[in-house]
Enzyme design. Structure first.
Site, short mmCIF file in Angstrom:
data_model
loop_
_atom_site.label_atom_id
_atom_site.label_comp_id
_atom_site.label_asym_id
_atom_site.label_seq_id
_atom_site.Cartn_x
_atom_site.Cartn_y
_atom_site.Cartn_z
N GLU A 161 11.73 15.99 14.00
CA GLU A 161 12.34 16.04 12.53
C GLU A 161 11.80 16.99 11.84
O GLU A 161 10.48 17.18 11.61
CB GLU A 161 11.89 14.44 12.29
CG GLU A 161 12.63 14.09 10.89
CD GLU A 161 12.16 12.55 10.51
OE1 GLU A 161 13.03 12.07 9.90
OE2 GLU A 161 11.24 12.02 11.15
N GLU B 213 11.20 0.91 9.73
CA GLU B 213 12.01 1.94 9.44
C GLU B 213 11.33 3.36 9.73
O GLU B 213 10.38 3.96 8.86
CB GLU B 213 12.48 2.06 8.17
CG GLU B 213 13.86 2.65 7.76
CD GLU B 213 13.66 4.13 7.54
OE1 GLU B 213 13.77 5.00 8.52
OE2 GLU B 213 13.38 4.59 6.41
N LYS C 184 0.80 -1.07 0.08
CA LYS C 184 -0.02 -0.05 0.06
C LYS C 184 0.81 1.18 -0.12
O LYS C 184 1.35 1.55 1.07
CB LYS C 184 -1.02 0.04 1.26
CG LYS C 184 -1.96 1.18 1.13
CD LYS C 184 -2.54 1.30 2.65
CE LYS C 184 -1.53 2.11 3.32
NZ LYS C 184 -1.27 3.43 2.72
N CYS D 178 14.34 10.69 6.09
CA CYS D 178 14.53 10.34 7.53
C CYS D 178 15.96 10.30 7.52
O CYS D 178 16.47 10.36 8.98
CB CYS D 178 14.02 8.88 7.66
SG CYS D 178 14.55 7.80 6.48
#
Length: 490
Positions: free
Chosen positions: A391, A260, A184, A294
């Site tokens: 982040e 992850e 997906k 990331c």
């Protein structure tokens, strides 16, 4: 690239769900619009799967599982190699498609095609290297046989920021190991994954081995798949909060998981660093993919003796960046993925300024169509600033200083995340100490780029579980079976 070329390419992208080897509409007839973040214009309207469609995709993966697991490794590898070859033939088309739906500059998109394609090539070679062992037990009373078997049907949830590489990084090792897949892709950038499905269809991958569901209701579709006892593996790339939620769901069926998750990468510049290389590495580590990665450097920790010069050089470089639609010549910074991303980046910068930081350049959204944020350098960032904890996922450099190695390591490790760290120093012994002391799964030592299909990608702490790529990557999709047999000479 003309509008006609873009339209022609988009017309080649399937608009349905890939289930059991057929492209089908959603059972409800629902659709979703995929937009260009540089213009907010609709690129293509595609099917939006229902929970029932998700189960149909899992049905197909389960039905194909035994035959695919029994397919010779060489044959499995050849499908991956053929897909790699076809992807390389279509490199320019796939790069343009990623730029249109995600916004990254065309040159970077072309780089992702090469990077993402390498997972197909690497794991095509690893398929035939799945090994076991045979030996005598210590007592000499029997023989031990250790073998590897595919874990079974897998469900993959991929993010929007690397539409090709995040798909191939999961699909390739799974298929190489003998697992079937339901994937997906992210609602914001599903077109590239649909195109990958088309490539596998063209090379003759058997029906049901790879199934693709696109949807605007991710939780509703994923829930029944994760609760189905026939599913045996979940792999997710995305935010830590979502990853934690998925892990809780996966626990009910004791699913194998690979996660992850988020990052908060420190970029350390020591007093003895080669500043030319450090600046070059910083630009790569921060501004690759518009900072929406990331692995992007999030906190620039610079020794106080070189902080001013480093910041000046970075600012000069950033001031030369061209901002625009990724298809335009010379563009270095494309749009962020949506308005929420722009708002988040700006709030982090403004919080740092309120606490005493100084904006050297940028520091605001750009007033033009699309979702653009000015490439930014902020210096003098103080402890407690949100930009040091969260982040950024945008083109923002935040600089703070340290006095010595111990402080640098303490600041670098002061986060719940542990994906990657970067460090620039000429001192070999210091570099070795950093390898052992920095709490991350990966590290770039005098290098601003670390990702490679032949290397194990992954983090520690709340940055995730498992590894993707390298020799380690295929083992995420294999289960170890031990068999004891009697001593044949007894």
């Amino acid at each position: 690239m003309s509008a006609a070329d873009e339209s022609a390419l988009l017309a080649t992208v399937p608009d349905g769900l890939l289930i059991a080897g057929r492209w089908v509409p959603a059972s409800s007839g629902a659709t979703l619009d995929v937009r260009d973040p540089a213009t907010n214009q609709v690129l293509k309207t595609i099917a939006s799967a229902t929970p029932e469609d998700g189960i149909l995709a899992l049905d197909a993966a389960v039905a194909a599982a035994d035959e695919w697991a029994a397919t010779p490794p060489r044959v499995r590898g050849e499908y991956l190699r053929s897909a790699f070859d076809l992807l390389m033939e279509r490199k320019s088309d796939v790069a343009l498609l990623m730029t249109l739906e995600m916004g990254k500059p065309l040159a970077e998109a072309a780089g992702e095609v090469v990077y993402g394609g390498e997972f197909l090539r690497w794991f095509s070679e690893e398929a035939v290297r799945i090994t076991g062992r045979y030996g005598i037990n210590p007592e000499g009373t029997g023989r031990t046989i250790v073998s590897q078997r595919p874990v079974g049907p897998c469900y993959f949830i991929t993010p929007w920021n690397f539409p090709l590489a995040m798909a191939t990084r999961k699909i390739a090792p799974a298929l190489a190991a003998g697992c079937t897949v339901v994937i997906k892709p992210a609602e914001l950038t599903p077109l590239t994954t649909l195109y990958v499905g088309k490539l596998f269809e063209e090379v003759g991958l058997p029906s049901g081995v790879l199934n693709i569901i696109t949807t605007h209701q991710s939780k509703a579709v994923s829930g029944p798949i994760l609760s189905d006892p026939r599913l045996r593996k979940l792999s997710f790339t995305g935010s830590t909060p979502v990853g934690i939620s998925l892990l809780k769901q996966a626990a009910d069926n004791v699913l194998r998981t690979s996660m992850e998750l988020g990052g908060n990468a420190p970029f350390l510049v020591f007093e003895d660093a080669d500043l030319d290389k450090a600046v070059e590495g910083a630009l790569l580590a921060k501004f690759r993919n518009i900072g929406e990665a990331c692995t992007a450097a999030n906190r620039f920790l610079v020794h106080e003796s070189v902080a001013e010069e480093f910041s000046t050089r970075i600012t000069e470089a950033v001031n030369g960046f061209v901002v625009g639609r990724g298809t335009e010549e010379g563009v270095r910074i494309g749009p962020l993925i949506n308005e929420a991303a722009v708002a988040k980046a700006d709030e982090l910068v403004q919080d740092a300024v309120r606490r005493g930081a100084t904006v050297q350049t940028g520091g605001a959204p750009i007033d033009r169509p699309g979702t653009f944020y000015a490439p930014t350098v902020v210096t003098g960032v103080v402890a407690g600033s949100d930009i040091l904890r969260n982040e950024i996922f945008g083109p923002v450099v935040s600089v703070t200083t340290f006095a010595d190695e111990d402080e640098a390591i303490r600041l670098a490790n002061d986060t719940e995340y542990g994906l990657v760290a970067y460090a620039f120093t000429k001192d070999l012994a210091r570099g070795q100490r950093l390898i052992e002391k920095l709490d991350t799964g990966m590290m770039g030592l005098n290098s601003g780029v670390i990702s490679n299909a032949s290397a194990p990608f992954g983090g520690v702490k709340q940055s995730g579980l498992g590894r993707e790529g390298g020799f380690e990557g295929i083992h995420e999709y294999l289960s170890t079976k031990y068999t004891m047999t009697p001593n044949p000479f007894a």
